[in-house]
Design a protein around this motif. Structure first.
Motif, short mmCIF file in Angstrom:
data_model
loop_
_atom_site.label_atom_id
_atom_site.label_comp_id
_atom_site.label_asym_id
_atom_site.label_seq_id
_atom_site.Cartn_x
_atom_site.Cartn_y
_atom_site.Cartn_z
N LYS A 191 0.78 -1.24 0.00
CA LYS A 191 0.00 0.00 0.00
C LYS A 191 0.81 1.29 0.00
O LYS A 191 0.23 2.37 -0.14
CB LYS A 191 -0.95 0.01 1.21
CG LYS A 191 -0.26 0.17 2.55
CD LYS A 191 -1.28 0.38 3.66
CE LYS A 191 -0.59 0.73 4.97
NZ LYS A 191 -1.55 1.07 6.03
N HIS A 192 2.12 1.22 0.17
CA HIS A 192 2.90 2.46 0.25
C HIS A 192 3.21 2.99 -1.15
O HIS A 192 3.88 2.32 -1.94
CB HIS A 192 4.17 2.23 1.05
CG HIS A 192 3.91 1.98 2.50
ND1 HIS A 192 3.58 2.98 3.38
CD2 HIS A 192 3.89 0.84 3.22
CE1 HIS A 192 3.39 2.48 4.58
NE2 HIS A 192 3.56 1.17 4.51
N VAL A 193 2.71 4.19 -1.44
CA VAL A 193 2.79 4.74 -2.79
C VAL A 193 4.23 4.85 -3.31
O VAL A 193 4.53 4.35 -4.40
CB VAL A 193 2.06 6.10 -2.86
CG1 VAL A 193 2.33 6.80 -4.20
CG2 VAL A 193 0.56 5.92 -2.65
N ASN A 198 -0.99 6.93 -9.65
CA ASN A 198 0.19 6.18 -9.21
C ASN A 198 -0.06 4.69 -9.39
O ASN A 198 -1.20 4.24 -9.59
CB ASN A 198 0.54 6.51 -7.75
CG ASN A 198 -0.63 6.28 -6.80
OD1 ASN A 198 -1.18 5.19 -6.72
ND2 ASN A 198 -1.00 7.33 -6.07
N LEU A 199 1.01 3.92 -9.33
CA LEU A 199 0.90 2.49 -9.59
C LEU A 199 0.04 1.79 -8.54
O LEU A 199 -0.75 0.91 -8.87
CB LEU A 199 2.28 1.84 -9.65
CG LEU A 199 2.18 0.36 -10.04
CD1 LEU A 199 2.02 0.20 -11.53
CD2 LEU A 199 3.36 -0.44 -9.53
N TYR A 200 0.21 2.17 -7.28
CA TYR A 200 -0.59 1.56 -6.22
C TYR A 200 -2.07 1.73 -6.54
O TYR A 200 -2.85 0.76 -6.51
CB TYR A 200 -0.26 2.19 -4.87
CG TYR A 200 -1.26 1.86 -3.79
CD1 TYR A 200 -1.47 0.54 -3.39
CD2 TYR A 200 -2.00 2.86 -3.16
CE1 TYR A 200 -2.39 0.22 -2.41
CE2 TYR A 200 -2.91 2.55 -2.18
CZ TYR A 200 -3.11 1.24 -1.80
OH TYR A 200 -4.03 0.93 -0.83
N GLY A 201 -2.50 2.95 -6.87
CA GLY A 201 -3.90 3.18 -7.20
C GLY A 201 -4.35 2.39 -8.41
O GLY A 201 -5.45 1.85 -8.45
N ALA A 202 -3.46 2.30 -9.41
CA ALA A 202 -3.81 1.55 -10.63
C ALA A 202 -3.98 0.06 -10.33
O ALA A 202 -4.88 -0.59 -10.86
CB ALA A 202 -2.73 1.76 -11.69
N THR A 203 -3.13 -0.48 -9.46
CA THR A 203 -3.28 -1.90 -9.12
C THR A 203 -4.53 -2.15 -8.31
O THR A 203 -5.20 -3.17 -8.48
CB THR A 203 -2.05 -2.43 -8.33
OG1 THR A 203 -1.91 -1.70 -7.10
CG2 THR A 203 -0.79 -2.33 -9.16
N LYS A 204 -4.89 -1.20 -7.45
CA LYS A 204 -6.10 -1.38 -6.65
C LYS A 204 -7.35 -1.18 -7.50
O LYS A 204 -8.37 -1.84 -7.27
CB LYS A 204 -6.10 -0.44 -5.45
CG LYS A 204 -5.05 -0.77 -4.40
CD LYS A 204 -5.21 -2.18 -3.83
CE LYS A 204 -6.41 -2.30 -2.92
NZ LYS A 204 -6.51 -3.66 -2.31
N LEU A 205 -7.30 -0.31 -8.49
CA LEU A 205 -8.43 -0.19 -9.43
C LEU A 205 -8.59 -1.50 -10.20
O LEU A 205 -9.71 -1.99 -10.38
CB LEU A 205 -8.20 0.97 -10.39
CG LEU A 205 -9.26 1.12 -11.49
CD1 LEU A 205 -10.65 1.36 -10.91
CD2 LEU A 205 -8.88 2.24 -12.46
N THR A 206 -7.48 -2.06 -10.63
CA THR A 206 -7.53 -3.35 -11.32
C THR A 206 -8.13 -4.42 -10.41
O THR A 206 -8.98 -5.22 -10.83
CB THR A 206 -6.12 -3.78 -11.78
OG1 THR A 206 -5.56 -2.74 -12.59
CG2 THR A 206 -6.16 -5.07 -12.57
#
Length: 337
Positions: free
Chosen positions: A90-92, A138-146
Motif C-alpha cells: 500500500k505504500h505509494v 500512481n501504480l498503487y492506485g492503478a493496481t487497486k483499481l484493477t
C-alpha cells in the motif's frame, strides 16, 4: 445475516484494519466457528497470538501464507464461508520504485483470492480498496483499481455458484501503519513536521468506521457493489497544527505518485452511483440482479449526472480541534488535547 457456525478468513489479517476486524468479530460474533488470520508476516502473527492466547480465544487460528501463492490461498480457504481481503502492498513511493512487486500482490494476489474462492465453498468475499483507486495517477492506485474490477467482474463468471463478491473503498484510515498521523506524532519529537504540499487534503475514516463498512458489505452486498462511505476531509496542514503547533512545518514537495486531493467517486462513475444514506454505492454496469428491486429494498437515490466525491470539494471537514480529539480517542490515548 446469520453467522452461526460460520468460518471467517481475513487476508492481511495482521495489518491495522485486519486487527481491528479481528477484535470486532471476536467481540460481536461469538456464534462463529472459527476466525482465520492469513498473512505472510509471522512476527506479527506471533504478536497477535500473544494478544489472543489460544486457551482464552479458542476460535482464532493463524495461517502463514502469501496471497501470491495460489495453492496456499486455496488450502487456507477450505471450509471458509466468508473472506475479507485486506492484504495489499500500500505504500505509494515503494510501489513506484518496485512496480512488479506491487502488481504481484495487488493484482495477481486478488485474482488468486477470486479463483480460490470460486474453487472452494466460500459464500461471500469483501475486498478492501482505497481512494487512490479512483482516477489513479500512481501504480498503487492503478493496481487497486484493477483489483476492484477483478472482484466486481468475478460476479459474472461464477456461473451457478451463489458466491457474492463486493468491494469497499475509503480514504486514509486514521492511525493505520504508515499513515500521516502516527508519522507526525513521531516527528514531533524532532520539532519538524514536513509538509509535502500546503493545499493537500485527504479523506479521513477511523478504524472503527472502516470495520463498520466491511461488516455492512458482508451483511448486505448483493454482489458487484463498490461501497463508498460519507466521511469528512482534513487539510494536511491542520493535522500538523493539531499535532505540533510549535513545530517548524517546511514544505518539501509532493512525493512520487501523490495527488493534492483524493477522489473516491469520479464524474464518470456518477452514471452508476446511488446514495444509500450512510454510504454511496457504485453499482455494476450490468448487474446480475434486478436494479429496481435493489433500489427499492435499499431506498437508494440516484446521484446527479456528473456527481463527483473529492476530498478538496467535500462539504464536511475536520478542524484542528476535532482532529486533536480524534487522535486522542482513536490513535494515541496519551496525546494531550
Amino acid at each position: 445475516m446469520d453467522y452461526t457456525n460460520k468460518v471467517i478468513l481475513i487476508t492481511g489479517g495482521t495489518g491495522s484494519l485486519g486487527q481491528a476486524l479481528t477484535e470486532r468479530i471476536l467481540n460481536t460474533k461469538p456464534e462463529i466457528r472459527k476466525l482465520i488470520i492469513f498473512s505472510r508476516d509471522e512476527q506479527k502473527q506471533f504478536q497477535m497470538a500473544q494478544k489472543y492466547p489460544h486457551d482464552q480465544y479458542k476460535k482464532i487460528r493463524f495461517f502463514v501464507g502469501d496471497v501470491r501463492d495460489y495453492e496456499r490461498v486455496k488450502r487456507a480457504f477450505k471450509e471458509v464461508d466468508f473472506v475479507i481481503h485486506a492484504a495489499a502492498m500500500k505504500h505509494v513511493p515503494i510501489a513506484e520504485y518496485n512496480p512488479e512487486e506491487c502488481i504481484k500482490t495487488n493484482v495477481n494476489g486478488a485474482q488468486n483470492v477470486i479463483n480460490a474462492a470460486l474453487e472452494t465453498n466460500v459464500e461471500r468475499v469483501v475486498a478492501l480498496s482505497t481512494d487512490k483507486a479512483c482516477a489513479p495517477i500512481n501504480l498503487y492506485g492503478a493496481t487497486k483499481l484493477t483489483s476492484d474490477k477483478l472482484f466486481i467482474a468475478a460476479n459474472n463468471i461464477k456461473g451457478w455458484n451463489p458466491i457474492r463478491f463486493s468491494v469497499v473503498r475509503y480514504g486514509n484510515v486514521m492511525g493505520s501503519n504508515g499513515s500521516v498521523i502516527p508519522f507526525f506524532i513521531k516527528k514531533k519529537k524532532e520539532g519538524i513536521l514536513p509538509i509535502t504540499e500546503k493545499n493537500m487534503t485527504r479523506f479521513n475514516i477511523t478504524l472503527d468506521g472502516g470495520v463498520d463498512m466491511v461488516m455492512h458489505a458482508l451483511d448486505h452486498a448483493w454482489g458487484g457493489e463498490l461501497f463508498v462511505p460519507k466521511i469528512p476531509s482534513y487539510k494536511v496542514t491542520d493535522v500538523a497544527e493539531a499535532i505540533g503547533p510549535e513545530c517548524e512545518k517546511p514544505v518539501i514537495g509532493i512525493r512520487p505518485g501523490e495527488k493534492i486531493h483524493e477522489e473516491m467517486i469520479s464524474s464518470s462513475d456518477s452514471f452508476n452511483t446511488y446514495d444509500l444514506g450512510k454510504y454511496y454505492v457504485i453499482l455494476p454496469t450490468v448487474p446480475r440482479w434486478s436494479l429496481e428491486e435493489y433500489v427499492q429494498e435499499h431506498k437508494a437515490t440516484k446521484v446527479g449526472e456528473g456527481f463527483a466525491y473529492n476530498s478538496g470539494d467535500n462539504t464536511e471537514w475536520e478542524t484542528v480541534e476535532s482532529l486533536r480529539t480524534l487522535i486522542k480517542d482513536h490513535v494515541d490515548p496519551t496525546f494531550e488535547v
